[in-house]
Design a protein around this motif. Sequence first.
Motif, PDB file in Angstrom:
ATOM      1  N   ARG A  21       0.752  -1.103   0.127  1.00 20.33           N
ATOM      2  CA  ARG A  21      -0.157   0.054  -0.013  1.00 20.33           C
ATOM      3  C   ARG A  21       0.862   1.302   0.049  1.00 20.33           C
ATOM      4  NH1 ARG A  21      -3.279   2.303   4.465  1.00 20.33           N
ATOM      5  NH2 ARG A  21      -5.212   3.348   3.792  1.00 20.33           N
ATOM      6  N   PRO A  22       1.740   1.480   1.109  1.00 15.81           N
ATOM      7  CA  PRO A  22       2.531   2.538   0.950  1.00 15.81           C
ATOM      8  C   PRO A  22       3.456   2.640  -0.128  1.00 15.81           C
ATOM      9  CG  PRO A  22       3.529   1.167   2.502  1.00 15.81           C
ATOM     10  CD  PRO A  22       2.098   0.694   2.141  1.00 15.81           C
ATOM     11  N   VAL A  23       4.038   1.626  -0.746  1.00 16.44           N
ATOM     12  CA  VAL A  23       4.892   1.645  -1.811  1.00 16.44           C
ATOM     13  C   VAL A  23       4.307   2.215  -3.304  1.00 16.44           C
ATOM     14  CG1 VAL A  23       6.387   0.273  -3.410  1.00 16.44           C
ATOM     15  CG2 VAL A  23       6.777   0.236  -1.100  1.00 16.44           C
ATOM     16  N   VAL A  24       2.899   1.509  -3.524  1.00 11.29           N
ATOM     17  CA  VAL A  24       2.235   1.910  -4.782  1.00 11.29           C
ATOM     18  C   VAL A  24       1.799   3.554  -4.585  1.00 11.29           C
ATOM     19  CG1 VAL A  24       1.592  -0.325  -5.434  1.00 11.29           C
ATOM     20  CG2 VAL A  24      -0.041   1.001  -3.931  1.00 11.29           C
ATOM     21  N   LYS A  25       1.668   4.049  -3.399  1.00 10.13           N
ATOM     22  CA  LYS A  25       1.245   5.388  -3.436  1.00 10.13           C
ATOM     23  C   LYS A  25       2.526   6.098  -3.524  1.00 10.13           C
ATOM     24  CE  LYS A  25      -2.640   5.099  -0.105  1.00 10.13           C
ATOM     25  NZ  LYS A  25      -3.569   5.863  -0.738  1.00 10.13           N
ATOM     26  N   ALA A  26       3.530   5.848  -3.264  1.00 10.13           N
ATOM     27  CA  ALA A  26       4.892   6.487  -3.254  1.00 10.13           C
ATOM     28  C   ALA A  26       5.194   6.365  -4.812  1.00 10.13           C
ATOM     29  CB  ALA A  26       5.874   6.008  -2.389  1.00 10.13           C
ATOM     30  N   LEU A  27       5.158   5.556  -5.238  1.00  6.69           N
ATOM     31  CA  LEU A  27       5.540   4.871  -6.741  1.00  6.69           C
ATOM     32  C   LEU A  27       4.922   5.849  -7.787  1.00  6.69           C
ATOM     33  CD1 LEU A  27       5.780   1.201  -7.127  1.00  6.69           C
ATOM     34  CD2 LEU A  27       7.569   2.967  -7.363  1.00  6.69           C
ATOM     35  N   ARG A  28       3.467   6.195  -7.582  1.00  8.43           N
ATOM     36  CA  ARG A  28       2.622   7.168  -8.393  1.00  8.43           C
ATOM     37  C   ARG A  28       3.099   8.716  -8.093  1.00  8.43           C
ATOM     38  NH1 ARG A  28       1.254   4.663 -12.515  1.00  8.43           N
ATOM     39  NH2 ARG A  28      -0.254   2.864 -12.364  1.00  8.43           N
ATOM     40  N   LYS A  29       3.407   8.821  -6.771  1.00  2.41           N
ATOM     41  CA  LYS A  29       3.801  10.124  -6.381  1.00  2.41           C
ATOM     42  C   LYS A  29       5.010  10.618  -7.441  1.00  2.41           C
ATOM     43  CE  LYS A  29       4.799  12.993  -2.347  1.00  2.41           C
ATOM     44  NZ  LYS A  29       5.061  13.225  -1.032  1.00  2.41           N
ATOM     45  N   GLN A  30       5.986   9.441  -7.389  1.00  2.00           N
ATOM     46  CA  GLN A  30       7.257   9.875  -8.131  1.00  2.00           C
ATOM     47  C   GLN A  30       7.106   9.733  -9.630  1.00  2.00           C
ATOM     48  OE1 GLN A  30      10.391  10.783  -6.909  1.00  2.00           O
ATOM     49  NE2 GLN A  30       9.454  10.873  -4.811  1.00  2.00           N
ATOM     50  N   LEU A  31       6.270   8.780  -9.942  1.00  2.00           N
ATOM     51  CA  LEU A  31       6.430   8.434 -11.609  1.00  2.00           C
ATOM     52  C   LEU A  31       5.003   8.894 -12.100  1.00  2.00           C
ATOM     53  CD1 LEU A  31       8.067   4.836 -10.993  1.00  2.00           C
ATOM     54  CD2 LEU A  31       9.037   7.094 -11.607  1.00  2.00           C
ATOM     55  N   GLY A  32       4.121   9.393 -11.504  1.00  2.00           N
ATOM     56  CA  GLY A  32       2.764   9.878 -12.088  1.00  2.00           C
ATOM     57  C   GLY A  32       1.862   8.683 -12.287  1.00  2.00           C
ATOM     58  N   ASP A  33       0.601   9.247 -12.821  1.00  2.00           N
ATOM     59  CA  ASP A  33      -0.441   8.311 -12.907  1.00  2.00           C
ATOM     60  C   ASP A  33      -0.817   7.881 -14.179  1.00  2.00           C
ATOM     61  OD1 ASP A  33      -1.183   8.556  -9.962  1.00  2.00           O
ATOM     62  OD2 ASP A  33      -2.050  10.472 -10.376  1.00  2.00           O
ATOM     63  N   ASP A  34       0.043   8.255 -15.254  1.00  2.00           N
ATOM     64  CA  ASP A  34      -0.371   7.921 -16.637  1.00  2.00           C
ATOM     65  C   ASP A  34       0.053   6.271 -16.821  1.00  2.00           C
ATOM     66  OD1 ASP A  34      -0.513   7.761 -19.393  1.00  2.00           O
ATOM     67  OD2 ASP A  34       0.737   9.345 -19.622  1.00  2.00           O
ATOM     68  N   ILE A  35      -0.851   5.432 -17.120  1.00  4.21           N
ATOM     69  CA  ILE A  35      -0.730   4.081 -17.153  1.00  4.21           C
ATOM     70  C   ILE A  35       0.083   3.757 -18.649  1.00  4.21           C
ATOM     71  CG2 ILE A  35      -3.043   3.931 -18.305  1.00  4.21           C
ATOM     72  CD1 ILE A  35      -3.119   1.099 -17.184  1.00  4.21           C
ATOM     73  N   SER A  36      -0.092   4.437 -19.317  1.00  5.21           N
ATOM     74  CA  SER A  36       0.628   4.498 -20.730  1.00  5.21           C
ATOM     75  C   SER A  36       2.100   4.557 -20.552  1.00  5.21           C
ATOM     76  CB  SER A  36       0.235   5.504 -21.947  1.00  5.21           C
ATOM     77  OG  SER A  36       0.575   6.756 -21.575  1.00  5.21           O
ATOM     78  N   GLN A  37       2.608   5.341 -19.440  1.00  6.87           N
ATOM     79  CA  GLN A  37       4.114   5.547 -19.166  1.00  6.87           C
ATOM     80  C   GLN A  37       4.408   4.387 -18.152  1.00  6.87           C
ATOM     81  OE1 GLN A  37       6.343   7.460 -21.131  1.00  6.87           O
ATOM     82  NE2 GLN A  37       4.487   7.403 -22.329  1.00  6.87           N
ATOM     83  N   VAL A  38       3.663   4.474 -17.148  1.00  8.93           N
ATOM     84  CA  VAL A  38       4.086   3.351 -15.826  1.00  8.93           C
ATOM     85  C   VAL A  38       2.692   2.616 -15.616  1.00  8.93           C
ATOM     86  CG1 VAL A  38       4.707   3.433 -13.519  1.00  8.93           C
ATOM     87  CG2 VAL A  38       5.481   5.199 -14.902  1.00  8.93           C
ATOM     88  N   ARG A  39       3.119   1.248 -15.585  1.00  6.49           N
ATOM     89  CA  ARG A  39       2.083   0.203 -15.355  1.00  6.49           C
ATOM     90  C   ARG A  39       2.286  -0.500 -14.286  1.00  6.49           C
ATOM     91  NH1 ARG A  39       0.163  -3.357 -20.242  1.00  6.49           N
ATOM     92  NH2 ARG A  39       2.575  -4.011 -19.918  1.00  6.49           N
ATOM     93  N   ILE A  40       1.462  -0.565 -13.229  1.00 11.53           N
ATOM     94  CA  ILE A  40       1.894  -1.233 -11.936  1.00 11.53           C
ATOM     95  C   ILE A  40       1.045  -2.548 -11.947  1.00 11.53           C
ATOM     96  CG2 ILE A  40       2.012  -1.269  -9.365  1.00 11.53           C
ATOM     97  CD1 ILE A  40       2.493   1.758  -9.309  1.00 11.53           C
ATOM     98  N   SER A  41       1.735  -3.764 -11.662  1.00 10.99           N
ATOM     99  CA  SER A  41       1.279  -4.942 -11.538  1.00 10.99           C
ATOM    100  C   SER A  41       1.517  -5.653 -10.396  1.00 10.99           C
ATOM    101  CB  SER A  41       1.600  -6.011 -12.921  1.00 10.99           C
ATOM    102  OG  SER A  41       1.172  -5.164 -14.299  1.00 10.99           O
ATOM    103  N   VAL A  42       0.618  -6.300  -9.800  1.00  8.37           N
ATOM    104  CA  VAL A  42       0.927  -7.118  -8.424  1.00  8.37           C
ATOM    105  C   VAL A  42       0.752  -8.475  -8.647  1.00  8.37           C
ATOM    106  CG1 VAL A  42       0.261  -7.364  -5.917  1.00  8.37           C
ATOM    107  CG2 VAL A  42       0.426  -5.062  -6.714  1.00  8.37           C
ATOM    108  N   ILE A  43       1.811  -9.128  -8.452  1.00  8.24           N
ATOM    109  CA  ILE A  43       1.519 -10.647  -8.521  1.00  8.24           C
ATOM    110  C   ILE A  43       1.830 -11.424  -7.179  1.00  8.24           C
ATOM    111  CG2 ILE A  43       2.580 -12.939  -9.621  1.00  8.24           C
ATOM    112  CD1 ILE A  43       3.244 -11.039 -11.942  1.00  8.24           C
ATOM    113  N   LEU A  44       0.902 -11.988  -6.720  1.00  5.04           N
ATOM    114  CA  LEU A  44       0.899 -12.679  -5.434  1.00  5.04           C
ATOM    115  C   LEU A  44       1.439 -14.009  -5.353  1.00  5.04           C
ATOM    116  CD1 LEU A  44      -2.544 -11.251  -4.336  1.00  5.04           C
ATOM    117  CD2 LEU A  44      -0.377 -10.485  -3.725  1.00  5.04           C
ATOM    118  N   SER A  45       1.918 -14.414  -4.303  1.00  5.93           N
ATOM    119  CA  SER A  45       2.387 -15.932  -4.336  1.00  5.93           C
ATOM    120  C   SER A  45       1.675 -16.538  -3.083  1.00  5.93           C
ATOM    121  CB  SER A  45       4.032 -15.974  -4.182  1.00  5.93           C
ATOM    122  OG  SER A  45       4.369 -15.225  -3.012  1.00  5.93           O
TER     123      SER A  45
END
Length: 409
Positions: A21-45
């Motif tokens: 939760r805190p990491v994805v918030k911080a990533l968007r703050k640093q890298l922006g919300d444009d999915i065409s530029q930065v896409r975040i995928s979570v893969i659970l084990s």
Amino acid sequence: MNPVDIIILSNGPGEVTTWVRPVVKALRKQLGDDISQVRISVILSPCPHASGQETAIAQSYPEVNRVQAPEHFWQFLLWGKTAESWDWRSQGVVIFLGGDQLFPVIVGKKLGYKTIVYAEWEARWHGFIDKFAIMKAQVAKNVSPKYANKFTVVGDLMLDVGENVHGGSKLNTTKILGILPGSKAAKLTQGVPLMLAIAEYIHKKSPQIEFFIPVAPTLSLATLASFANPETNKFTKIFGFEGASLSGNLLTTTTGLSVELKQENPAYDSLSKCSLCLTTVGANTAELGALAIPMIILLPTQQLDAMRSWDGLPGLLANLPGVGSSLAKLINWWMIKHKGLYAWPNIWAQAEIVPELVGELQASEVGEMVLDFLENPQKLEVIRNDLRNVRGEGGAGEKLAILVKQELF
């Protein structure tokens, strides 16, 4: 910049809630919300402590674009193919936030991505991981000098959970006790009646004290209430608890005590108002510790075969079909005789900074301990300070996101 993919590998309920939760918030703050530029995928084990809600929780984060459930993990790890045949961009980074540190090595190699591991206590595969974001400098203490430049101290991700939350506020004149009996039957069977019996004892002596239970997202109110019902839980009588009935979001005991059931998730705002919490072992002790909320850990053993929620091999053996009950009695006897440290804050400190009560616990004895804490707030303040001191520095999410940005660009 070229479009990039960020893959987050995680597993259990604690990691998904307090690390991802805190990491994805911080990533968007640093890298922006444009999915065409930065896409975040979570893969659970897969995780032995999984609640079954990890996928839904990760999907609820607006910063995350795609989530794969743990049942599809091995197919992805072995063959590099997701259940929905996701496409991957040519540039990306794999961030480890729970599971086995070998996983990012394999995934990073298959996709040709950079790898970053968040390490609380131990860092592995130094030669194969690009960067380690570590909680404390001690994690890199025995690392070969040739890998030293891979290590960056970012601090404690769990502290980001309570970034704007201050537990146990001195300005709060109402004394509130949180009751956290767990989320699985093995803990709820004894935890619910014992903790409610303790609450009744305290309420009888100090009626002004308020109580609430933050209900785990995997539980319905009716399911939780069934563990307080003598007709559906035979262990209620062992703790001298006569039962409680559910009306709306209130659990009312036969003595007239009303305990509010709260379904907010995560329940940090409500927990932050608590003077003290009664809890069992698990990820909740880590979360309370990160919020600097004093707690008492309860491990009742009135029925030795009922306590089957130990971590690791003991927990697996105690739950084997057929022989599980006998093994559970033996394991619990051994655990009590060789008592270690069970709560995460105590494990971090290698000392009992929050009380751990193991054995045939009585409501009156625990109730008196709680009342003593509440009547002597300086004791609670000592625990708060110890909890703050044992953790690393805050702002870890932002520092980790900056590290990701540096690796990508």
